[in-house]
Design an enzyme around this catalytic site. Structure first.
Site, PDB file in Angstrom:
ATOM      1  N   GLY A 130      43.517  41.010  41.195  1.00  0.00           N
ATOM      2  CA  GLY A 130      43.331  41.550  42.536  1.00  0.00           C
ATOM      3  C   GLY A 130      43.784  40.552  43.586  1.00  0.00           C
ATOM      4  N   GLY A 176      45.441  50.436  33.590  1.00  0.00           N
ATOM      5  CA  GLY A 176      46.382  49.343  33.448  1.00  0.00           C
ATOM      6  C   GLY A 176      45.954  48.466  32.291  1.00  0.00           C
ATOM      7  N   ARG A 181      36.905  46.414  42.110  1.00  0.00           N
ATOM      8  CA  ARG A 181      36.535  45.842  43.403  1.00  0.00           C
ATOM      9  C   ARG A 181      35.402  46.685  43.982  1.00  0.00           C
ATOM     10  NH1 ARG A 181      38.805  42.099  41.810  1.00  0.00           N
ATOM     11  NH2 ARG A 181      40.397  40.785  42.792  1.00  0.00           N
ATOM     12  N   HIS A 237      30.426  39.185  39.802  1.00  0.00           N
ATOM     13  CA  HIS A 237      31.899  39.158  39.770  1.00  0.00           C
ATOM     14  C   HIS A 237      32.403  38.080  38.810  1.00  0.00           C
ATOM     15  CE1 HIS A 237      35.705  40.089  42.349  1.00  0.00           C
ATOM     16  NE2 HIS A 237      36.008  39.983  41.066  1.00  0.00           N
ATOM     17  N   GLY A 246      33.745  38.987  35.629  1.00  0.00           N
ATOM     18  CA  GLY A 246      34.456  39.662  34.561  1.00  0.00           C
ATOM     19  C   GLY A 246      35.509  38.808  33.875  1.00  0.00           C
TER      20      GLY A 246
END
Length: 312
Positions: free
Chosen positions: A75, A149, A230, A277, A279
């Protein structure tokens, strides 16, 4: 090494990174200490591995020769916005695919932890309470992956042993090695049958608050929403209403806002599991990032096309 050789800044975490192409001047920065060299001479910038855009963007205005920014994440929405404010064009590359195995692993962890009641078991453990209970199983459940994706595909790979019925959604309809990928325009119809919905889509103007009150209302009663993309892909207020009503569960590695303030109601909403957050953050991430940086620097030194270009 000539003082006129292109200057490259790398994250300090990669202090032991070797086998780098010759002909470049290398410096390393941790985002906290003084700048390691004159930013006006930097042409290739791989920022520190942090979610704090203020740290990443701190030297950008002084990088008057900057040609390439290599993000260490998939991102890049905030970084892209920071580069758009510069008076010159800069090629932005992301780390597409690199964090996918780790992020998919966490997505599966969040699914299993939520379905099997692990948060409730941990709270009972804190109280010294022995409270066995029946819980849902992942085996044979219907899973909708929104964003097919590298991460979405990796999530499906991990789901294979559970015999799940997987439905795939991406921005455009296409075929994949595992089957049909539906267009995002089909989401309103596909949501009603999904026991678990996994979000692994990038944040764009089109996906911001994609999961608003309308889409959330189309999810089946008792469904689990898992977000490893996100936070702003989901309307937080709408999700809070659904979770407080007991109609939906949620497992979130990302939130909106982020970091989540201490007093935010998401922390205490029943049926909501939150991780901060993380991951991509596993030890296996480092060798994959190092390999990407080596490849990109070799291409940069040779004047070749870079990988994973987002904007230029």
């Amino acid at each position: 090494m000539s003082a006129n050789s292109p200057q490259v800044w790398l994250p300090a975490d990669f202090a032991d990174l070797a086998d780098l192409p010759p002909g470049l001047n290398y410096a390393r920065w941790d985002g906290r200490s003084d700048l390691p060299s004159d930013p006006a001479k930097v042409e290739f910038y791989a920022p520190p591995l942090t979610q704090d855009i203020d740290i990443i963007s701190r030297p950008l205005n002084r990088m008057t020769r900057l040609r390439v920014v290599q993000a260490l994440s998939s991102g890049t929405d905030e970084l892209r916005a920071a580069l758009d404010r510069l008076p010159r064009q800069v090629t932005l590359c992301n780390a597409r695919g690199v964090p996918a195995p780790s992020t998919a692993e966490l997505a599966l962890t969040l699914i299993l932890a939520s379905l099997r009641g692990i948060p409730e078991a941990l709270r009972a453990q804190d109280r010294g309470a022995w409270r066995p209970q029946f819980s849902p199983s992942l085996y044979g459940r219907s899973v909708l992956i929104v964003g097919y994706g590298a991460v979405g595909s990796a999530v499906e790979d991990l789901l294979a042993p559970f015999g799940c019925a997987v439905t795939r959604v991406a921005s455009e309809e296409r075929d994949s090695r595992r089957g049909r990928v539906h267009s995002v325009t089909r989401l309103p119809d596909l949501l009603a049958d999904a026991d678990v919905v996994v979000l692994s889509i990038p944040l764009t103007p089109q996906t911001r608050q994609l999961f608003d009150a309308g889409l959330l209302a189309r999810m089946k009663d008792g469904a689990l929403l898992v977000n490893v993309s996100r936070g702003a892909v989901v309307d937080t207020d709408a999700l809070l209403k659904e979770a407080h009503a007991g109609r939906l569960w949620a497992a979130l590695d990302v939130t909106d806002p982020e970091p989540l303030p201490q007093a935010h109601p998401l922390w205490t909403t029943p049926g909501v599991l939150i991780t901060p957050h993380v991951g991509a953050f596993t030890l296996s991430l480092w060798p994959r990032l190092e390999a990407l940086i080596r490849r990109q620097l070799a291409r940069f030194a040779a004047g070749e096309e870079l990988e994973n270009i987002v904007t230029r």
